[in-house]
Scaffold this active site. Structure first.
Site, PDB file in Angstrom:
ATOM      1  N   LEU A  23       0.902  -1.365   0.025  1.00  0.00           N
ATOM      2  CA  LEU A  23      -0.044   0.001  -0.093  1.00  0.00           C
ATOM      3  C   LEU A  23       0.962   1.191  -0.025  1.00  0.00           C
ATOM      4  O   LEU A  23       1.705   1.387   0.549  1.00  0.00           O
ATOM      5  CB  LEU A  23      -0.815   0.092   1.278  1.00  0.00           C
ATOM      6  CG  LEU A  23      -2.106  -0.626   1.263  1.00  0.00           C
ATOM      7  CD1 LEU A  23      -2.953  -0.958   2.413  1.00  0.00           C
ATOM      8  CD2 LEU A  23      -3.311   0.039   0.266  1.00  0.00           C
ATOM      9  N   ASP A 137       4.942   5.494   1.483  1.00  0.00           N
ATOM     10  CA  ASP A 137       4.681   4.155   1.913  1.00  0.00           C
ATOM     11  C   ASP A 137       3.834   4.085   3.054  1.00  0.00           C
ATOM     12  O   ASP A 137       4.028   4.751   4.101  1.00  0.00           O
ATOM     13  CB  ASP A 137       6.028   3.382   2.190  1.00  0.00           C
ATOM     14  CG  ASP A 137       5.906   2.080   1.993  1.00  0.00           C
ATOM     15  OD1 ASP A 137       5.092   1.369   3.089  1.00  0.00           O
ATOM     16  OD2 ASP A 137       6.477   1.334   1.198  1.00  0.00           O
ATOM     17  N   HIS A 138       2.682   3.313   2.798  1.00  0.00           N
ATOM     18  CA  HIS A 138       1.825   3.103   4.177  1.00  0.00           C
ATOM     19  C   HIS A 138       2.546   2.550   5.517  1.00  0.00           C
ATOM     20  O   HIS A 138       1.890   2.748   6.461  1.00  0.00           O
ATOM     21  CB  HIS A 138       0.493   2.256   3.515  1.00  0.00           C
ATOM     22  CG  HIS A 138      -0.914   2.836   4.070  1.00  0.00           C
ATOM     23  ND1 HIS A 138      -1.115   3.075   5.573  1.00  0.00           N
ATOM     24  CD2 HIS A 138      -1.910   2.898   3.418  1.00  0.00           C
ATOM     25  CE1 HIS A 138      -2.330   3.485   5.603  1.00  0.00           C
ATOM     26  NE2 HIS A 138      -2.867   3.419   4.393  1.00  0.00           N
ATOM     27  N   SER A 139       3.638   1.929   5.266  1.00  0.00           N
ATOM     28  CA  SER A 139       4.072   1.589   6.456  1.00  0.00           C
ATOM     29  C   SER A 139       4.508   2.730   7.371  1.00  0.00           C
ATOM     30  O   SER A 139       4.662   2.635   8.707  1.00  0.00           O
ATOM     31  CB  SER A 139       5.452   0.860   6.174  1.00  0.00           C
ATOM     32  OG  SER A 139       5.219  -0.354   5.339  1.00  0.00           O
ATOM     33  N   ASN A 331       0.176   2.452  12.338  1.00  0.00           N
ATOM     34  CA  ASN A 331      -1.112   1.835  11.540  1.00  0.00           C
ATOM     35  C   ASN A 331      -1.965   1.136  12.388  1.00  0.00           C
ATOM     36  O   ASN A 331      -1.694  -0.119  12.785  1.00  0.00           O
ATOM     37  CB  ASN A 331      -0.915   0.875  10.376  1.00  0.00           C
ATOM     38  CG  ASN A 331      -0.269   1.585   9.082  1.00  0.00           C
ATOM     39  OD1 ASN A 331      -0.952   2.198   8.350  1.00  0.00           O
ATOM     40  ND2 ASN A 331       1.168   1.730   9.085  1.00  0.00           N
TER      41      ASN A 331
END
Length: 488
Positions: A23, A137-139, A331
């Site tokens: 993601l 980056d979704h991280s 997250n």
């Protein structure tokens, strides 16, 4: 954390790196003025670059076992800020900006540097005098964390020393506090029963969706490999004051309104698609009949924030000290599956009434928290590959993702320039459509990310969402729910 030390990546960050679940966030920000690139870099260095996640490399310790860590490094802004030399008098700047954003969804980020970059497009379009696209980056963090962080980097336009204000969540009123003991006890027991029942129902639905329960194969349902395809990103902007007008008139929440608008807009869009499909197939549609397939199962995976909203002052302090504050980052989200009824309603207000009923039920459920706990446990026991397989099963077997994020109440100055709008979106997951609603000052931005193979005309979908909202607003006025309205 020193430059040499490594910090283990959180379960959520590890999950975001699993195969088939890479993601990435695309946050499009329109500005009222052209961007002074040198000033912009200076502001980034003063704020965002000091955040630990934006100044760390994502290290792969063991890709097979899904083990990653963060390692602090020196950020070279020349490698992160891309400012192409553009013709300010180009023929179609709106199409250029859309194509540029779409091109960013074709590739993942280079992990030899901190996993983010920003693109500066100094070209005027219909909504702004310049555009900035953050690719993250979704991280690094979830959408709520990142929007809050951007707000912590911002300042009010009239007062450059003051942080913007994000509307607080309204406290629920206790409507039975003055009632008798027996009535209060009954309400408490009944509420507990509903929470238990709804939680069990949602957990069963969540498990069934992972294993076998799929949405109907409609024209907007994406097929295999969609996470690898580039997306088309379009936006529409409507008046937040008008959304609040509908909200107050019908005694619902803004979430209820935008969910109702989504149902109405999708119904309108799909009706047109199937009508044209029938005409092209030489089928005769009788006047007054509905071309939509019957008994459609069409659901949205709604990402739900599980973390209390961080104070902007705390996030600003986090950047100043260059140290993460416990529990304020990462997250931390649950997934809620929202069933959508796709039908053309004679009364547009029925979309809002049904959306309210859906959201009220979800509020009396702990399904999203249970789902997050189960995913975290699976990640710890079986690794990120299995956990990602479970997560992608939810997205693959539903049709779209829906979210609504609250932004600042007033216009702000972000990274040294006055902001016109924010339009966040994502790519890299197995769905062909994502609809984000983002409030900013007196505007509500509808951001659509679509796979053009199943949604070849995302502009039409945007127009249908706006037209559906207009129909709902007009129905409120005609119904007489609000007298003397400024929108009459």
């Amino acid at each position: 954390m020193s430059r040499e030390e490594e910090e283990p990546a959180s379960p959520g960050a590890r999950l975001m790196q699993a195969p088939g679940f890479n993601l990435c966030i695309l946050a499009v920000m329109g500005y009222l003025t052209p961007i002074d690139v040198n000033l912009f870099k200076k502001e980034l260095e003063r704020t965002l670059v000091k955040h630990p996640r934006f100044s760390s490399l994502l290290i792969v310790n063991n890709k097979k076992l899904g083990k990653y860590s963060w390692k602090r490094t020196k950020v070279d802004l020349e490698k992160h800020v891309i400012a192409p030399d553009l013709d300010p008098d180009m023929e179609n700047p709106d199409a250029f900006v859309e194509d540029y954003i779409s091109g960013l969804s074709k590739n993942q980020l280079d992990q030899s540097k901190p996993v983010w970059e920003v693109h500066v497009l100094n070209v005027k379009n219909s909504d702004a005098n310049s555009t900035i696209i953050f690719k993250i980056d979704h991280s690094i963090g979830d959408g709520v964390s990142l929007i809050s962080l951007v707000m912590a980097c911002a300042r009010k336009n009239p007062d450059p020393e003051s942080l913007p204000v994000i509307p607080p969540k309204k406290q629920k009123k206790n409507n039975v506090k003055n009632n008798g003991l027996m009535k209060r006890l009954f309400v408490l027991v009944w509420t507990m029963f509903l929470i238990i029942f709804n939680t069990l129902s949602d957990c069963i639905c969540f498990l069934a969706t992972i294993l076998f329960l799929k949405d109907t194969e409609t024209v907007i349902k994406a097929g295999k490999g969609v996470e690898l395809y580039p997306k088309k990103y379009v936006r529409r902007i409507i008046s937040l004051d008008e959304v609040k007008f509908v909200k107050n008139a019908m005694n619902v929440s803004i979430n209820d309104v935008v969910l109702g608008v989504t149902e109405a807009g999708l119904s309108r869009y799909l009706n047109t698609r199937y009508e044209k499909q029938s005409e092209n197939g030489a089928e005769i549609i009788k006047k007054g009949t509905n071309p939509l397939p019957k008994n459609l199962r069409l659901r949205s995976a709604c990402v739900f924030n599980l973390r209390p909203c961080a104070k902007l002052e705390d996030l600003a302090e986090m950047m100043e000290k260059e140290k993460l504050l416990k529990g304020m980052w990462g997250n931390i989200v649950g997934i809620v599956i929202l069933p959508l009824t796709i039908v053309l309603q004679d009364d547009p207000l029925n979309y809002i009434r049904r959306a309210k009923a859906t959201m009220d039920r979800k509020k009396l459920s702990l399904g999203h928290s249970v789902a997050f706990g189960v995913m975290k446990l699976m990640l710890m026991l079986f690794g990120n590959k299995i956990a990602a397989g479970v997560s992608t099963g939810v997205f693959r077997n539903t049709t779209l993702t829906f979210s609504n994020v609250v932004g600042p109440k007033e216009e702000i100055n972000v990274f040294g320039h006055p902001l016109a709008y924010i339009a966040p979106s994502v790519f890299g997951f197995p769905q062909g459509l994502v609809i984000h609603y983002q409030s900013y000052a007196n505007r509500l931005i509808i951001a659509i990310g679509a796979d053009e193979k199943c949604i070849p005309n995302p502009h039409q979908l945007g127009d249908d969402l706006v037209k559906s909202f207009e129909n709902i607003k007009e129905a409120v006025i005609k119904s007489g729910l609000v007298k003397g309205s400024e929108f009459c």
